[in-house]
Motif scaffolding. Structure first.
Motif, PDB file in Angstrom:
ATOM      1  N   GLN A 193      -4.585   3.367   6.663  1.00 38.87           N
ATOM      2  CA  GLN A 193      -5.862   3.440   5.971  1.00 38.87           C
ATOM      3  C   GLN A 193      -7.033   3.528   6.945  1.00 38.87           C
ATOM      4  O   GLN A 193      -7.044   4.428   7.761  1.00 38.87           O
ATOM      5  CB  GLN A 193      -5.992   2.275   5.000  1.00 38.87           C
ATOM      6  CG  GLN A 193      -4.915   2.380   3.919  1.00 38.87           C
ATOM      7  CD  GLN A 193      -4.998   1.244   2.960  1.00 38.87           C
ATOM      8  OE1 GLN A 193      -4.625   0.143   3.307  1.00 38.87           O
ATOM      9  NE2 GLN A 193      -5.480   1.518   1.758  1.00 38.87           N
TER      10      GLN A 193
ATOM     11  N   ILE B  56      -0.883   5.159   5.880  1.00 38.19           N
ATOM     12  CA  ILE B  56      -0.793   3.759   5.475  1.00 38.19           C
ATOM     13  C   ILE B  56      -1.633   2.858   6.372  1.00 38.19           C
ATOM     14  O   ILE B  56      -1.879   1.728   6.017  1.00 38.19           O
ATOM     15  CB  ILE B  56       0.645   3.184   5.450  1.00 38.19           C
ATOM     16  CG1 ILE B  56       1.395   3.507   6.712  1.00 38.19           C
ATOM     17  CG2 ILE B  56       1.389   3.636   4.237  1.00 38.19           C
ATOM     18  CD1 ILE B  56       2.706   2.737   6.783  1.00 38.19           C
TER      19      ILE B  56
ATOM     20  N   THR C 133       0.845  -1.199   0.000  1.00 42.21           N
ATOM     21  CA  THR C 133       0.000   0.000   0.000  1.00 42.21           C
ATOM     22  C   THR C 133       0.873   1.239   0.000  1.00 42.21           C
ATOM     23  O   THR C 133       0.603   2.230  -0.667  1.00 42.21           O
ATOM     24  CB  THR C 133      -0.832   0.064   1.299  1.00 42.21           C
ATOM     25  OG1 THR C 133      -1.478  -1.165   1.467  1.00 42.21           O
ATOM     26  CG2 THR C 133      -1.836   1.194   1.245  1.00 42.21           C
ATOM     27  N   MET C 134       1.945   1.155   0.775  1.00 37.14           N
ATOM     28  CA  MET C 134       2.804   2.311   0.947  1.00 37.14           C
ATOM     29  C   MET C 134       3.573   2.620  -0.331  1.00 37.14           C
ATOM     30  O   MET C 134       3.574   3.744  -0.803  1.00 37.14           O
ATOM     31  CB  MET C 134       3.764   2.027   2.096  1.00 37.14           C
ATOM     32  CG  MET C 134       4.792   3.090   2.343  1.00 37.14           C
ATOM     33  SD  MET C 134       5.716   2.710   3.821  1.00 37.14           S
ATOM     34  CE  MET C 134       6.827   1.442   3.209  1.00 37.14           C
TER      35      MET C 134
END
Lengths: 267, 594
Positions: B522, B520, B296-297
């Motif tokens: 989220q 990150i 994701t990062m």
């Protein structure tokens, strides 16, 4: 008139920050949204509505159909038709409701004869259903031949919400499969290699390159694609109906899980 | 003591007490209310998320400043004590003065942040409290200790001088230790939110609180922040010096603040050079903790963020080099080295371009198929780790070269072995660059797991070259013939704008990294454990985030200017307290001893 230094410096600083901000606004803007969740806590729902929600979850977020079918025997999990009635007799001392809840939260506590212990705890990642969703799902299962009598309070408070902050959802997918065995299947029995390329492993040219499939596709898609290629749409530029729809029958449950575990390493 | 000073002191103390009172009172209340309380309340108008965001970022800016500056203030004080050169003592005092001015603002912002958590995120706060309550008390006590030791350090400057100077220096060291301990505790909370460990599934502690503190990202963040605080403190102090320089009325004042700006920037630069490595370590730990989070990062919805980061870092490198080159203009004899500047500039530009090349951007499935994967076929070659490591290492080497040339700009070595010495130095540069490039290229031909190991060799080569060059440089130019003293104060004013540019850019970068760190997670408050179920669970896009970062940065600088201005006022009031200072106009950066 002389402009004071403070003013000049401030203007300068604003221009700098302005240009960073402008740039950051000119690139693609992507938000990260939380996955949609059903919440029925405190709400008034009729049993019929509940069953409908449950059916929806069964087909979508619950991903139950990867293993189960209703009205036909899946290769890796029991047919769920009539489970609402059957559940009452599965386990001495357990009501249908208790048994169904247990089979979702602690699937390994009672194994249906002849099946391997592969069913995941559905309130944990990756499926990660919350209490409302569990409630609806149990109602749906009860409706398959039994009576719908489940209440929200029947679902343990700890389910799906370990820290009191709402449900959990997919954080990381860990499959109990063995990627090594999966790779052997890929290049052997499952004949994927005849059509697909994977760096240094296979060089088939009929289907798309799968070298990075886990990076561009979700686990859900990959799992479903192997079982039912047609239902997942056709990759543009490739022929329709060529990828065999028969892997679901051909592979055993363990083989399937191993194969998927292997595919998920491709990134 | 003047009455103004008393009032100020009382004000500081009151702020501290208020902070602690809020802090300690919030705990039991929050826990009791847990059952009845809603999970969230909405902050009026802007909503809770923005309120917490703004206050957290501001608090962090100030905290980073008051933790970073004392580290080098004490080092400079020690240098002054060692060499007996009063101008270092003056400088150190000047730095601590800035810290002191920012102290109560930091505490108040901390209290405000706490209010917001307790009031608007009650369930989250109760959850964290259940785990971390022990650390709260320790934190509060350390805060006391830190406050008082810094007060003593600042106010005892004259009192603890002369033969008691060692006591004063020790005070400086001790307050730094307290400060670092505070930083580490606060880091344990937020790293736990990223990479929770040590708790059961129901969110209770398994063993002691140490299990939760000692999570996967704790140490990397500790180190990363400690270094970044130094950079930040340096750039802000540099901006202060630039402001004073441009406002200066006498040559003497200009010389003094030119020198202060130079030292502050030197501190920032030295720390900045190691920052990327700390960053890689942190990134690796995140990947190791949770692949999904790592992806994701770097490749997911945040991938563009790293391009912006690369641009900002590029600006910082350019700015630093430009400042050094401009600084040469105040050094007679530096003309000899001007010819190297275009080459250095082109290496920097190339490195910058490589670094700003995206690794894998988020693409739709269709785009990915059109490209044949998530890597662009051409850009992809420059977008990967190997290329980036190579670029950043070469940029660091170049910046170091700028510094070396700056150092010797007005010096002619009187050693007989000067030719050999210089040859070895150049060889060190070339060899290091060759090693960096070699492993950079080789990295394309090996597995990624091997490749990660290569970055160690690259860093090793660069650090080795730096150490070797300096070990030769110091004796080589000891007692060197001078082509003329550094004319402090005679630097073009645009150099001071560069200092401002560096401060603003780094502050903005810090805001961005804060967004990355917290984004990150989220839609999780505590990753994988406690979900964000509020209306703000969506993690915003970069444009929105950057608007916010800019707004907060503006507020931060407004605060800072106000506080510095206040500091200036008191200076006028206390004229003479610390004023008689030798202007640093001596040869080189070395003033004659008294």
């Amino acid at each position: 008139m002389r402009v004071p230094v403070g003013v000049k410096l401030s203007a300068f600083a604003l221009v700098i920050m302005g240009s960073y901000t402008y740039f950051a606004n000119s690139i693609p803007q992507i938000e990260s949204k939380p996955p949609a969740e059903l919440s029925l806590e405190g709400g008034d729902v009729s049993p019929a509505q509940l069953v409908k929600f449950g059916e929806e979850i069964f087909h979508t977020k619950g991903t139950c159909e990867i293993c189960h079918k209703i009205g036909e025997k899946g290769t890796r999990a029991p047919d769920l038709a009539g489970v609402g009635a059957r559940a009452a007799h599965r386990r001495p001392g357990s009501t249908a409701k208790q048994y169904l809840i247990e089979s979702l939260l602690e699937p390994q506590a009672y194994l249906v004869e002849g099946y391997p212990p592969i069913m995941p705890k559905v309130d944990k990642p990756p499926i990660g259903l919350n209490r409302s969703e569990l409630w609806a799902l149990v109602a749906f299962l009860e409706s398959l031949g039994g009576t719908v009598d489940v209440k929200l309070d029947d679902i343990p408070k700890t389910a799906g919400a370990p820290a009191g902050g709402g449900g959990t959802a997919a954080a990381e997918l860990t499959l109990p499969g063995d990627p090594k065995a999966g790779q052997a299947l890929f290049t052997g029995k499952a004949i994927c290699f005849t059509c697909h390329t994977v760096d240094k492993i296979a060089a088939g040219k009929i289907g798309p390159d799968l070298t990075q499939i886990a990076k561009i596709q979700t686990p859900q898609y990959i799992m479903a694609k192997v079982l039912n290629p047609a239902a997942m749409g056709t990759v543009p530029g490739y022929p329709k109906g060529v990828m065999p729809p028969t892997f679901g029958q051909m592979l055993t449950a363990k083989e399937y899980v191993d194969l998927v575990a292997f595919l998920l390493t491709l990134k | 003591m003047t009455s103004a000073a008393t009032r100020r002191r009382v004000g500081h103390a009151a702020a501290t007490v208020l902070f602690l009172a809020v802090f300690t009172h919030a705990l039991p209340a929050a826990a009791q209310e847990l059952v009845r309380e809603p999970a969230y309340r909405a902050f009026p108008l802007i909503g809770s998320r923005l309120a917490v965001w703004a206050v957290a970022q501001l608090h962090l800016n100030f905290a980073a400043f008051i933790l970073g500056v004392p580290v080098f203030a004490v080092i400079i004080e020690i240098i002054g004590w060692w060499t007996g050169d009063p101008k270092y003592d003056w400088l150190s005092h000047e730095f601590v003065k800035l810290v002191f001015a920012a102290f109560s603002t930091t505490a108040l912002l901390g209290a405000l942040l706490l209010f917001l958590f307790v009031g608007f995120y009650p369930r989250f706060w109760a959850f964290m409290t259940n785990i971390f309550v022990t650390t709260y008390w320790i934190y509060a006590l350390l805060f006391f200790a830190e406050t008082f030791s810094v007060y003593l350090w600042y106010y005892g400057w004259n009192w603890l001088s002369g033969p008691r100077k060692w006591l004063h220096v020790s005070l400086g060291v001790v307050s730094n230790l307290f400060g670092i301990a505070i930083l580490f505790i606060a880091n344990s909370w937020l790293t736990f939110m990223m990479s929770p460990t040590g708790i059961t599934e129901s969110g209770a502690l398994k063993g002691s609180v140490w299990g939760a503190i000692h999570n996967a990202t704790w140490m990397p963040i500790n180190v990363h922040r400690l270094i970044a605080n130094l950079v930040f403190g340096g750039t802000i102090a540099g901006a202060y010096a630039a402001f004073r320089f441009l406002n200066a009325e006498t040559d003497d004042e200009r010389a003094r603040y030119d020198w202060m700006g130079y030292i502050a920037n030197f501190v920032a630069l030295s720390a900045f050079i190691v920052l990327p490595f700390a960053g890689y370590w942190l990134g690796r730990e995140i990947y190791a903790f949770n692949q999904t989070m790592g992806i994701t990062m770097m490749g997911g919805f945040m991938s563009w963020l790293w391009i912006i980061q690369a641009i900002l870092i590029g600006v910082l490198f350019f700015g630093n080099n430009y400042y050094l080159w401009l600084g040469m203009e105040r050094i007679p004899g530096s003309e000899r080295y001007r010819k190297y500047i275009p080459y250095m500039l082109s290496i920097l530009a190339l490195g910058f371009m490589v670094w700003a090349t995206p690794h894998s951007l988020i693409v739709t499935l269709q785009e990915a198929r059109a490209m044949g994967g998530t890597h662009h076929p051409l850009l992809g070659v420059f977008g990967v780790m190997s290329a980036k490591n190579t670029a950043v290492n070469l940029m660091i080497l170049t910046t170091f070269l700028s510094y070396v040339l700056y150092r010797r700009a007005n010096k002619l070595s009187i050693r007989s072995w000067v030719l050999t010495g210089m040859a070895v130095q150049w060889a060190a540069f070339v060899v290091a660059a060759a090693i960096v490039v070699f492993y950079g290229v080789y990295g394309y031909f090996v597995e990624s797991i091997v490749r990660i190991g290569f970055s160690v060799y690259q860093v090793g080569a660069v650090l080795g070259a730096i150490v070797l060059v300096m070990t030769i440089d110091v004796p080589m130019f000891r007692g060197a013939r001078s082509t003329g003293p550094i004319r402090w104060g005679q630097i073009p004013p645009r150099s001071q704008y560069v200092l401002i540019l560096l401060a603003v850019t780094f502050t903005w970068l810090m805001g961005l990294m804060g967004f990355a760190r917290s984004g990150i997670r989220q839609y999780w408050h505590v990753y994988g454990v406690m979900r964000d179920t509020s209306v703000d669970a969506v993690t915003p896009a970069l444009g929105y985030a950057s608007n916010m970062i800019t707004l907060v940065t503006i507020v931060f600088f407004a605060f800072v200017m106000f506080i510095f201005w206040l500091g200036g006022l008191s200076e006028r009031g206390e004229a003479g307290a610390h004023a008689p200072v030798v202007a640093p106009t001596g040869a080189g950066s070395r003033a004659p001893r008294r």
